[in-house]
Structure formats: C-alpha cells, structure tokens
Scaffold this motif. Structure first.
Motif, short mmCIF file in Angstrom:
data_model
loop_
_atom_site.label_atom_id
_atom_site.label_comp_id
_atom_site.label_asym_id
_atom_site.label_seq_id
_atom_site.Cartn_x
_atom_site.Cartn_y
_atom_site.Cartn_z
N PRO A 177 -59.50 -99.29 -59.86
CA PRO A 177 -59.74 -98.19 -60.80
C PRO A 177 -59.83 -96.84 -60.12
CG PRO A 177 -61.82 -99.23 -60.30
CD PRO A 177 -60.77 -99.97 -59.50
N ALA A 178 -59.63 -96.78 -58.81
CA ALA A 178 -59.77 -95.52 -58.07
C ALA A 178 -58.81 -94.47 -58.62
CB ALA A 178 -59.50 -95.75 -56.58
N MET A 179 -59.29 -93.25 -58.76
CA MET A 179 -58.41 -92.16 -59.19
C MET A 179 -57.66 -91.63 -57.98
SD MET A 179 -59.14 -88.79 -61.56
CE MET A 179 -60.23 -87.92 -60.43
N VAL A 180 -56.36 -91.80 -57.98
CA VAL A 180 -55.51 -91.33 -56.89
C VAL A 180 -54.35 -90.55 -57.50
CG1 VAL A 180 -56.11 -93.20 -55.30
CG2 VAL A 180 -54.20 -93.51 -56.88
N SER A 181 -53.81 -89.67 -56.70
CA SER A 181 -52.71 -88.83 -57.17
C SER A 181 -51.61 -88.76 -56.12
CB SER A 181 -53.20 -87.42 -57.50
OG SER A 181 -52.12 -86.55 -57.80
N GLN A 182 -50.40 -88.55 -56.57
CA GLN A 182 -49.28 -88.42 -55.64
C GLN A 182 -49.44 -87.23 -54.71
OE1 GLN A 182 -45.99 -88.25 -58.36
NE2 GLN A 182 -46.36 -90.33 -59.10
N VAL A 183 -50.17 -86.22 -55.14
CA VAL A 183 -50.39 -85.07 -54.27
C VAL A 183 -51.18 -85.46 -53.03
CG1 VAL A 183 -52.58 -84.25 -55.26
CG2 VAL A 183 -50.94 -82.58 -54.37
N ASP A 184 -51.86 -86.61 -53.09
CA ASP A 184 -52.69 -87.07 -51.97
C ASP A 184 -51.92 -87.86 -50.92
OD1 ASP A 184 -54.98 -85.99 -53.18
OD2 ASP A 184 -55.29 -87.81 -54.36
N LEU A 185 -50.67 -88.20 -51.19
CA LEU A 185 -49.93 -89.03 -50.25
C LEU A 185 -49.74 -88.32 -48.91
CD1 LEU A 185 -47.24 -90.77 -52.49
CD2 LEU A 185 -49.41 -91.69 -51.66
N LEU A 186 -49.55 -87.01 -48.94
CA LEU A 186 -49.30 -86.29 -47.69
C LEU A 186 -50.51 -86.38 -46.76
CD1 LEU A 186 -47.36 -82.91 -47.64
CD2 LEU A 186 -48.63 -83.81 -45.72
N ALA A 187 -51.68 -86.03 -47.25
CA ALA A 187 -52.87 -86.07 -46.40
C ALA A 187 -53.23 -87.50 -46.01
CB ALA A 187 -54.05 -85.42 -47.12
N SER A 188 -53.02 -88.44 -46.92
CA SER A 188 -53.37 -89.84 -46.64
C SER A 188 -52.45 -90.44 -45.59
CB SER A 188 -53.31 -90.65 -47.94
OG SER A 188 -54.21 -90.12 -48.90
N PHE A 189 -51.16 -90.15 -45.69
CA PHE A 189 -50.23 -90.66 -44.69
C PHE A 189 -50.41 -89.95 -43.35
CE2 PHE A 189 -47.15 -92.13 -48.21
CZ PHE A 189 -47.74 -93.38 -48.22
N ALA A 190 -50.86 -88.70 -43.40
CA ALA A 190 -51.17 -88.00 -42.15
C ALA A 190 -52.28 -88.74 -41.41
CB ALA A 190 -51.59 -86.56 -42.44
N ALA A 191 -53.26 -89.24 -42.16
CA ALA A 191 -54.33 -90.03 -41.54
C ALA A 191 -53.81 -91.38 -41.06
CB ALA A 191 -55.47 -90.23 -42.55
N LEU A 192 -52.91 -91.97 -41.84
CA LEU A 192 -52.36 -93.28 -41.48
C LEU A 192 -51.63 -93.25 -40.15
CD1 LEU A 192 -51.63 -96.25 -42.40
CD2 LEU A 192 -49.54 -95.24 -43.33
#
Length: 515
Positions: A392-407
């Motif tokens: 149920p986590a609220m996630v957005s496509q705008v977050d993929l950049l920062a999240s993949f940067a961490a990955l």
C-alpha cells in the motif's frame, strides 16, 4: 538482541535467518558497484488501474502482467505525476514535477525538446554509472531546438542528448504526425526525393484529410476532437504532413517493431549492465493492433490493444529468462496516466466496454485530478531480491530517479531531480511506507495528498468532459477526501474538517512557491 534469539525455536530461528539473508542480498546488490542489476522500465500508454486483471479488472485478462506482479510487488497506491502523457514522461525523465516548468503540457508532434540536456536525467544517471542505455517506443518529449526543423536530416537534440546511447522511437504519439520512426537522429526509410514536411498551423501538401475525405477512413474520427487532419494508414491524425510516403509506418506494425528493437538491445547487452526504457503505445488511440489480436478480446479494439500490450510484456520476460539474466534484471511496469475510452476515434471502446471499469473503483481517468487520473498499475519485479507481495506504499514515478541513484550508488548533483524522493526501501519491498506527500496534476488543476488525506484546489473549470466522458475533479469549492477509507473519493469532507483543508492548502501553496 542475540539473547532474544536464544529462546526462539528452530522454526522461528530459520525464518529469521531467511529474513536476514534476504535483506543482506538486497543490501549487497545496492552497495556493491560490481553487482549492478539491469533495469527495464516498461511504460504503458493510457492504461488504467482497472485494466490489469491482477488489479481486479473485469472483462480483460492480462496473464503476463499478472505473472510479473506475482513475482514482485504490486503497488495499490502507485502514481504517475500527471493525468496526461507528456507531463508524466517529463517527471519520469527529470525527477521534477512538470507543473513547475512552462511548456510541459501535451505536446504537438513538431515540438522542440523540453528535457534539459545539462541536468541529471534517468537515462543519464545510468549512463554515467557505466550502463548502456536505450529508449524504444513512444517519445513525446519534443525534438530539436525549435518547432521548425528539418525532418530530412539529423534531428537533434533528442534522446541521445539527454542520456540514451540508442533510441528507436516515433516523435510524439500515434495520433499525431509525423508518423515515422526515428533511429537515433534520423528518420528511417527516408527518401530524399520525397522530403517530409510537418505543420500544425495549416494544411500543407495535397494529402487527403479526414475532415474532407471521411470515406477514405478505416477508423472514423470522433466529432470535435481534432483527429481529422492528414490521413495516414487510413486514419486521420492531428496535424498536417506531406512527403515521406516510404517512411510512414502502419499502426499494425508498431508493437511488433518496437518489441523486436527492444529484444535486439537486450540481446546485444546481455553481458553488460543496461537500462532500457520500453515505451509501449497501447492502449492509446488510434487503437489498431496487429491482425492476430483484432477481435480477440471481445471488447473492441481497446481490449485487443491491451492483449497486445500484455503479449509484448510476456515476450520481454521470456527473453530475460532464456538469456539467463532474469535474476539480474529489475523490471518496472507502469502507465503514463489513467484510462480513457473515447479519445478521438469511433472504435467501439465505449459500446463494447460496458461492464468493464478501466479505472477500477476510482473516479476520473485521463485528464482528471481525481485518483483515476494518476493512480495507475505500478509493478516492480526483481527475482531473488524482491519478495512477492502487495504494497500500500504511496510511490510515484517521479521517485524512480532518486531511488535508482541510491540503488546504483550514484549521487545526484544538488539542484537536480528536486522532487524525486528516495523510496528504494519501498520499491524493494523492505518497507510498506513510501512517500508521505504527493502532488497530483490534472489537465488544469492540482491536488495534494498527505498521509492519506487528499485536497483538491477549487477550480471553475468544467466538472465533466463530455467529449471523452470523464469527470475532471473540478469544483468551485474545496474538496477533501480520506483516501485510506474512501479511495473512490465519494465523500467530500472539506466542510467537516476545515483545519485539514487549511493545512493541505498551505502545503500546496508552499510547494508551488518552491520552484
């Protein structure tokens, strides 16, 4: 903590070890630069929350997407940023809300590039980390430095300049000219003796138009929606085009061609980390799937297009497995905005989809600031790392950049991707808490969601778009919904909770000012 473990029985101890092992594997993959997963972003076009059977769709069966969901995380509160395509794609590429920048609305087919070439973008993030990068499919983010451009030479800047090593695209979207493929900087199959011209202001050339020659159309245009200009492949388009007869594609070949190009890129890069943005065209209009899918769904051409989309997803997943790289590939599947039935062509979408709810239980759809506009299918799979679950986590496509940067351990320079939040733990299923606040963009309105409460700003625009049959979410008064209890936005609680309205309105105003 070890003392607590002493009292555990063997079964619980084994479970704890498995949990620790899972977290450790995920942590290793995030911190060891030598173990970089391939990343594929599969991006559907106008696919709604209720159009995928694993999201409880009725009438449409999507076994390949369902299989992908069963192997990873199916997010029930996943979002694009905007209820239309160009803005959502802008946010995906840049990590910024599109409403912050003028000119990020739905673009004509001759628009100039709107993605900055001097900032961190999603493909550039991977490219700078040693990945091979590619886009295959729909672009719709502009090309060149100006509207006026020479379609018969090199067309740049474009995907390459924003970080893609390889691109095979069509310039805008299938209902707009020019209806040609571009590979890297050039139109495919161009004949210099038949130069291409494009104009969105007035008719050029002597090609028949849908307006003047409806008898030539194999798919009639819907009245008042503008899809009645230059005819290509028996379908009226938005905009005027002359020349390029040999270069013009047929709608039926789009999906197989894009799939073949995506598979080529994967095959050629199977021994090297890669990032692929695979931007599908389905089920956007005009819906004219390959012959093998026509009539197969029993729900008209839109249903057939969704089956074609599902097939393409299955083919990609089968290829990853056959190449032995399935477990080293993270796949994101999502859509650019919510669904629409009648969006320019009379293709029986409305008549044959009775009983099917493309947005599921949600109100609104494409163009709408209601949840049906931006809450879309959002699935992430990474076999061996991500544990199958529903989140149920609220996630957005705008977050993929920062999240993949961490990955992949690649810092983002200050000032870039400023609206992108690192929600990697949610994307990997290590927590079911995503971002706490999100701004949603309708066609001409904004809403803010915080901790399950949604506020829609007062707007005097039309409340219902009769041409497409969609509620916009516009009202002259404030709207407040508790999405945790009322995801269908049936009960406006603004009068009951004025302080909550004030709180959220203040947050939204602050976000608007913080550009």
């Amino acid at each position: 903590m070890l003392q607590n473990h002493v009292v555990m029985n063997k079964g619980l101890l084994a479970a704890a070890i498995i949990t620790i092992s899972f977290s450790a594997r995920a942590q290793i993959k995030r911190t060891n630069p030598k173990v970089q997963p391939n990343v594929i972003c599969i991006y559907a076009d106008d696919l709604g929350y209720g159009d995928v059977s694993s999201y409880s769709a009725t009438g449409v069966h999507t076994p390949n997407i369902d299989k992908l969901a069963a192997s990873g995380i199916r997010f029930t509160n996943g979002h694009c940023t905007s209820a239309t395509c160009t803005p959502s794609r802008y946010a995906l590429m840049t990590g910024k809300y599109p409403w912050r920048k003028k000119g990020t609305g739905i673009l004509p087919g001759d628009a100039a590039l709107i993605i900055p070439t001097d900032k961190t973008t999603l493909p550039k993030l991977f490219k700078q980390s040693g990945y091979h990068t590619a886009i295959v499919g729909k672009w719709h983010l502009g090309l060149g430095e100006t509207v006026a451009k020479n379609w018969n030479g090199e067309i740049k800047p474009g995907p390459k300049e924003v970080g893609f090593d390889y691109s095979f695209i069509f310039p805008a979207t299938a209902d707009r000219v020019p209806t040609v493929f571009l590979e890297n900087h050039q139109v495919i199959a161009l004949d210099t003796k038949d130069p291409i011209e494009v104009n969105y202001e007035h008719k050029i050339g002597d090609d028949p138009t849908g307006k003047d020659h409806p008898e030539l159309l194999k798919l009639q245009s819907s009245p008042g929606q503008g899809h009645n200009q230059t005819i290509v492949n028996g379908i009226g388009r938005i905009g005027y085009m002359s020349g390029g007869k040999q270069a013009r594609w047929a709608d039926e070949e789009l999906s197989p061609t894009f799939l073949a190009k995506a598979e080529d890129f994967i095959r050629e890069n199977q021994h090297h980390p890669f990032f692929l943005y695979y931007a599908l065209t389905e089920p956007h209009v005009p819906r004219m799937p390959a012959t093998r899918f026509k009539g197969k769904s029993g729900l008209g051409l839109r249903g057939d297009a969704i089956l074609q989309l599902d097939w393409a997803v299955g083919e990609i997943m089968n290829q990853l497995k056959s190449l032995g790289i399935e477990k080293n590939t993270l796949v994101v599947f999502s859509s650019d905005n919510g669904p629409v039935l009648d969006d320019g062509y009379q293709d029986d979408a409305v008549e044959k989809f009775k009983g099917h709810a493309p947005a599921g239980i949600l109100r609104g759809g494409k163009y709408s600031v209601l949840e049906g506009g931006t809450r879309i299918p959002f699935i992430i799979s990474w076999p061996g790392v991500i544990k199958p679950q529903v989140s149920p986590a609220m996630v957005s496509q705008v977050d993929l950049l920062a999240s993949f940067a961490a990955l992949i351990n690649h810092p983002i320079p200050a000032g870039d991707a400023t609206d992108s939040e690192n929600v990697l733990n949610a994307l990997l299923g290590e927590t079911q808490k995503g971002r706490s606040q999100l701004i949603e963009q309708g066609l001409n309105n904004l809403a803010i969601v915080k901790d399950g409460w949604k506020y829609i700003t007062p707007n005097n625009g039309e409340t219902y778009m009769p041409l497409v049959g969609i509620e916009t979410g516009n009202l002259s008064e404030a709207q407040l919904y508790n999405l945790n209890e009322d995801p269908a936005e049936k009960n406006n609680l603004a009068a009951k909770y004025p302080e909550k309205v004030k709180e959220l309105a203040t947050l939204l105003d602050a976000a608007r000012q913080n550009k």
